[in-house]
Design a protein around this motif. Structure first.
Motif, PDB file in Angstrom:
ATOM      1  N   THR A 119       0.832  -1.196   0.000  1.00 27.16           N
ATOM      2  CA  THR A 119       0.000   0.000   0.000  1.00 27.16           C
ATOM      3  C   THR A 119       0.868   1.248   0.000  1.00 27.16           C
ATOM      4  OG1 THR A 119      -1.738  -1.196   1.156  1.00 27.16           O
ATOM      5  CG2 THR A 119      -1.879   1.198   1.171  1.00 27.16           C
ATOM      6  N   SER A 156       1.764   2.075  -3.399  1.00 31.31           N
ATOM      7  CA  SER A 156       0.659   2.363  -4.313  1.00 31.31           C
ATOM      8  C   SER A 156       0.404   3.872  -4.312  1.00 31.31           C
ATOM      9  CB  SER A 156      -0.588   1.607  -3.855  1.00 31.31           C
ATOM     10  OG  SER A 156      -1.077   2.180  -2.647  1.00 31.31           O
ATOM     11  N   TYR A 185      -1.422   5.394  -2.304  1.00 30.81           N
ATOM     12  CA  TYR A 185      -1.853   5.807  -0.964  1.00 30.81           C
ATOM     13  C   TYR A 185      -1.208   7.136  -0.627  1.00 30.81           C
ATOM     14  CZ  TYR A 185      -2.763   5.519   4.048  1.00 30.81           C
ATOM     15  OH  TYR A 185      -3.197   5.767   5.324  1.00 30.81           O
TER      16      TYR A 185
END
Length: 129
Positions: free
Chosen positions: A109, A112, A114
């Protein structure tokens, strides 16, 4: 003014060590999970490590496990990244970032889209003989 300021980067020989610091001003880090990221020239930014707001939980990228250690001192509003056994492939600009969530997200994450809430300006780490 809310900001994060990294320091501690520099030129080091392979096998050497550096300790990066990230100091917050304008807000308290007590409730933020803190991440370290790095970006090498021509490469995408990658997550390196994260520490939860309490400091009780940490995660590391596979490439740095066993060599890097993340820690925090909330009384000093500071997060650290101790980097040992440095390799040329660790060469990059290192950034710290603050996440309003008190828990670290997974490394996938972190890598990513995020979004972290605050970012520092980065500090250059160069590992070369």
């Amino acid at each position: 003014q809310l900001q994060l300021v990294e320091s501690g980067g520099g030129l080091v020989q392979p096998g050497g060590s550096l300790r990066l610091s990230c100091v917050a001003s304008g807000f308290t880090l007590d409730y933020y999970a803190m991440g370290w990221f790095r970006q090498a020239p021509g490469e995408e930014r990658e997550g390196v490590s994260c520490i939860s707001a309490s400091g009780s939980s940490t995660i590391y990228a596979d490439s740095v496990k066993g060599r890097f250690t993340i820690s925090r001192d909330n009384a000093k509003n500071t997060v650290y990244l101790q980097m040992n056994s440095l390799k040329p492939e660790d060469t990059a600009i290192y950034y710290c970032a603050a996440d309003k969530s008190p828990r670290c997200v997974a490394m996938a994450t972190m890598n990513s889209k995020y979004e972290y809430d605050y970012w520092g300006q980065g500090t250059q780490v160069t590992v070369s003989s």
